[in-house]
Design a protein around this motif. Structure first.
Motif, PDB file in Angstrom:
ATOM      1  N   GLY A 220       0.830  -1.193   0.000  1.00  0.00           N
ATOM      2  CA  GLY A 220       0.000   0.000   0.000  1.00  0.00           C
ATOM      3  C   GLY A 220       0.863   1.241   0.000  1.00  0.00           C
ATOM      4  O   GLY A 220       2.096   1.159  -0.027  1.00  0.00           O
ATOM      5  N   ARG A 221       0.207   2.357   0.039  1.00  0.00           N
ATOM      6  CA  ARG A 221       0.918   3.643   0.116  1.00  0.00           C
ATOM      7  C   ARG A 221       0.134   4.566   1.030  1.00  0.00           C
ATOM      8  O   ARG A 221      -1.070   4.416   1.213  1.00  0.00           O
ATOM      9  N   ILE A 222       0.850   5.529   1.600  1.00  0.00           N
ATOM     10  CA  ILE A 222       0.230   6.452   2.554  1.00  0.00           C
ATOM     11  C   ILE A 222       0.987   7.766   2.501  1.00  0.00           C
ATOM     12  O   ILE A 222       2.206   7.773   2.313  1.00  0.00           O
ATOM     13  N   ASN A 223       0.268   8.878   2.615  1.00  0.00           N
ATOM     14  CA  ASN A 223       0.942  10.163   2.508  1.00  0.00           C
ATOM     15  C   ASN A 223       0.160  11.264   3.192  1.00  0.00           C
ATOM     16  O   ASN A 223      -1.015  11.102   3.516  1.00  0.00           O
ATOM     17  N   VAL A 224       0.856  12.366   3.374  1.00  0.00           N
ATOM     18  CA  VAL A 224       0.218  13.617   3.773  1.00  0.00           C
ATOM     19  C   VAL A 224       0.697  14.642   2.752  1.00  0.00           C
ATOM     20  O   VAL A 224       1.889  14.710   2.430  1.00  0.00           O
ATOM     21  N   VAL A 225      -0.253  15.401   2.208  1.00  0.00           N
ATOM     22  CA  VAL A 225       0.061  16.371   1.159  1.00  0.00           C
ATOM     23  C   VAL A 225      -0.477  17.744   1.532  1.00  0.00           C
ATOM     24  O   VAL A 225      -1.240  17.899   2.470  1.00  0.00           O
ATOM     25  N   ASP A 226      -0.052  18.723   0.746  1.00  0.00           N
ATOM     26  CA  ASP A 226      -0.526  20.105   0.883  1.00  0.00           C
ATOM     27  C   ASP A 226      -0.278  20.672   2.272  1.00  0.00           C
ATOM     28  O   ASP A 226      -1.126  21.399   2.821  1.00  0.00           O
ATOM     29  N   LEU A 227       0.888  20.357   2.840  1.00  0.00           N
ATOM     30  CA  LEU A 227       1.222  20.934   4.151  1.00  0.00           C
ATOM     31  C   LEU A 227       1.400  22.438   4.017  1.00  0.00           C
ATOM     32  O   LEU A 227       2.084  22.919   3.115  1.00  0.00           O
ATOM     33  N   ASN A 228       0.781  23.177   4.921  1.00  0.00           N
ATOM     34  CA  ASN A 228       0.911  24.628   4.900  1.00  0.00           C
ATOM     35  C   ASN A 228       1.856  25.085   6.016  1.00  0.00           C
ATOM     36  O   ASN A 228       2.440  24.260   6.728  1.00  0.00           O
ATOM     37  N   LYS A 229       1.990  26.381   6.173  1.00  0.00           N
ATOM     38  CA  LYS A 229       2.914  26.923   7.185  1.00  0.00           C
ATOM     39  C   LYS A 229       2.507  26.575   8.606  1.00  0.00           C
ATOM     40  O   LYS A 229       3.337  26.540   9.500  1.00  0.00           O
TER      41      LYS A 229
ATOM     42  N   LEU B  25      -4.009  -4.282   7.738  1.00  0.00           N
ATOM     43  CA  LEU B  25      -2.819  -3.579   7.250  1.00  0.00           C
ATOM     44  C   LEU B  25      -3.020  -2.070   7.151  1.00  0.00           C
ATOM     45  O   LEU B  25      -2.096  -1.314   7.413  1.00  0.00           O
ATOM     46  N   ALA B  26      -4.210  -1.636   6.772  1.00  0.00           N
ATOM     47  CA  ALA B  26      -4.469  -0.197   6.706  1.00  0.00           C
ATOM     48  C   ALA B  26      -4.393   0.415   8.101  1.00  0.00           C
ATOM     49  O   ALA B  26      -3.785   1.469   8.291  1.00  0.00           O
ATOM     50  N   THR B  27      -4.985  -0.263   9.067  1.00  0.00           N
ATOM     51  CA  THR B  27      -4.943   0.236  10.447  1.00  0.00           C
ATOM     52  C   THR B  27      -3.507   0.289  10.952  1.00  0.00           C
ATOM     53  O   THR B  27      -3.072   1.310  11.509  1.00  0.00           O
ATOM     54  N   LYS B  28      -2.757  -0.781  10.756  1.00  0.00           N
ATOM     55  CA  LYS B  28      -1.362  -0.832  11.217  1.00  0.00           C
ATOM     56  C   LYS B  28      -0.501   0.164  10.437  1.00  0.00           C
ATOM     57  O   LYS B  28       0.343   0.847  11.019  1.00  0.00           O
ATOM     58  N   GLY B  29      -0.712   0.253   9.120  1.00  0.00           N
ATOM     59  CA  GLY B  29       0.057   1.205   8.313  1.00  0.00           C
ATOM     60  C   GLY B  29      -0.172   2.637   8.755  1.00  0.00           C
ATOM     61  O   GLY B  29       0.766   3.417   8.880  1.00  0.00           O
ATOM     62  N   LEU B  30      -1.436   2.986   9.020  1.00  0.00           N
ATOM     63  CA  LEU B  30      -1.730   4.344   9.478  1.00  0.00           C
ATOM     64  C   LEU B  30      -1.169   4.567  10.871  1.00  0.00           C
ATOM     65  O   LEU B  30      -0.670   5.653  11.177  1.00  0.00           O
ATOM     66  N   GLN B  31      -1.193   3.551  11.701  1.00  0.00           N
ATOM     67  CA  GLN B  31      -0.607   3.669  13.044  1.00  0.00           C
ATOM     68  C   GLN B  31       0.890   3.981  12.935  1.00  0.00           C
ATOM     69  O   GLN B  31       1.394   4.883  13.620  1.00  0.00           O
ATOM     70  N   LEU B  32       1.594   3.282  12.077  1.00  0.00           N
ATOM     71  CA  LEU B  32       3.025   3.550  11.866  1.00  0.00           C
ATOM     72  C   LEU B  32       3.231   4.944  11.284  1.00  0.00           C
ATOM     73  O   LEU B  32       4.148   5.668  11.671  1.00  0.00           O
ATOM     74  N   PHE B  33       2.375   5.316  10.357  1.00  0.00           N
ATOM     75  CA  PHE B  33       2.483   6.619   9.716  1.00  0.00           C
ATOM     76  C   PHE B  33       2.281   7.749  10.718  1.00  0.00           C
ATOM     77  O   PHE B  33       2.970   8.769  10.657  1.00  0.00           O
ATOM     78  N   MET B  34       1.347   7.579  11.639  1.00  0.00           N
ATOM     79  CA  MET B  34       1.081   8.631  12.609  1.00  0.00           C
ATOM     80  C   MET B  34       2.289   8.878  13.507  1.00  0.00           C
ATOM     81  O   MET B  34       2.520  10.003  13.952  1.00  0.00           O
ATOM     82  N   LYS B  35       3.093   7.854  13.745  1.00  0.00           N
ATOM     83  CA  LYS B  35       4.347   8.053  14.501  1.00  0.00           C
ATOM     84  C   LYS B  35       5.290   8.947  13.707  1.00  0.00           C
ATOM     85  O   LYS B  35       5.979   9.800  14.278  1.00  0.00           O
ATOM     86  N   GLU B  36       5.326   8.766  12.378  1.00  0.00           N
ATOM     87  CA  GLU B  36       6.148   9.623  11.519  1.00  0.00           C
ATOM     88  C   GLU B  36       5.608  11.049  11.510  1.00  0.00           C
ATOM     89  O   GLU B  36       6.370  12.007  11.542  1.00  0.00           O
TER      90      GLU B  36
END
Length: 173
Positions: free
Chosen positions: A74-83, A102-113
């Protein structure tokens, strides 16, 4: 199944195009189509370079969800970050890997990032018929905000966008 996140890099382009093409019709049952041009190698390569440029500028962060064999799940991202360090979440899991947490675990790992990157707030949206995505967001601390009043037709079904958000525990400026 053990999973890990890897930051998107130039060498991921070919495998990512294969992942996207293999899952195209599955993804299009849940989100609007990206169109045929997206899957043409030259266009995909150009788009991939644009994403990496955004990532290097810090306005987007792209990750792949991989298994121990380096396969893209899968893939996961955050975009359009502003100031104010607010952005928009996006994620997708390949058809063969859905229903396994996997989506739940992937997002859990992503939220740590996300916390390490000092991102302050994330907005997410899904469709009113995508209950698994809504559950994934809720399990990872996202809060329901609203549902659009207007609907649109997607694959013969009338759906609405449903909005969620997550805020970093620190006070927003």
């Amino acid at each position: 199944m053990s999973i890990r996140l890897t930051r998107l890099k130039a060498s991921d382009a070919e495998a990512l195009l294969v992942f996207e093409a293999e899952n195209r019709y599955f993804f299009e049952t849940m989100v609007p189509s990206r169109g045929d041009a997206y899957y043409m190698s030259e266009n995909f390569q150009t788009r991939h370079k644009q994403l990496l440029k955004e990532q290097s500028r810090g306005i987007s962060h792209f990750y792949l969800i991989k298994d121990d064999h380096d396969s893209i799940l899968g893939r996961i991202n955050v975009v359009d970050l502003n100031k104010q360090r607010r952005g928009k979440l996006g994620y997708r899991i390949g058809k063969m890997y859905t229903g396994k947490g996997l989506a739940t675990k992937g997002l859990q790992l992503f939220m740590k990032e996300v916390i390490k990157l000092d991102i302050r707030k994330i907005h997410a949206k899904t469709t009113s018929n995508n209950f698994p995505s809504q559950r994934v967001l809720q399990k990872n601390g996202f809060h329901y905000e609203k549902t659009d009043t207007d609907s649109f037709n997607m694959n013969g079904e009338e759906v609405k966008f449903v909005y969620y958000s997550w805020e970093n525990g620190r006070e927003l400026v």
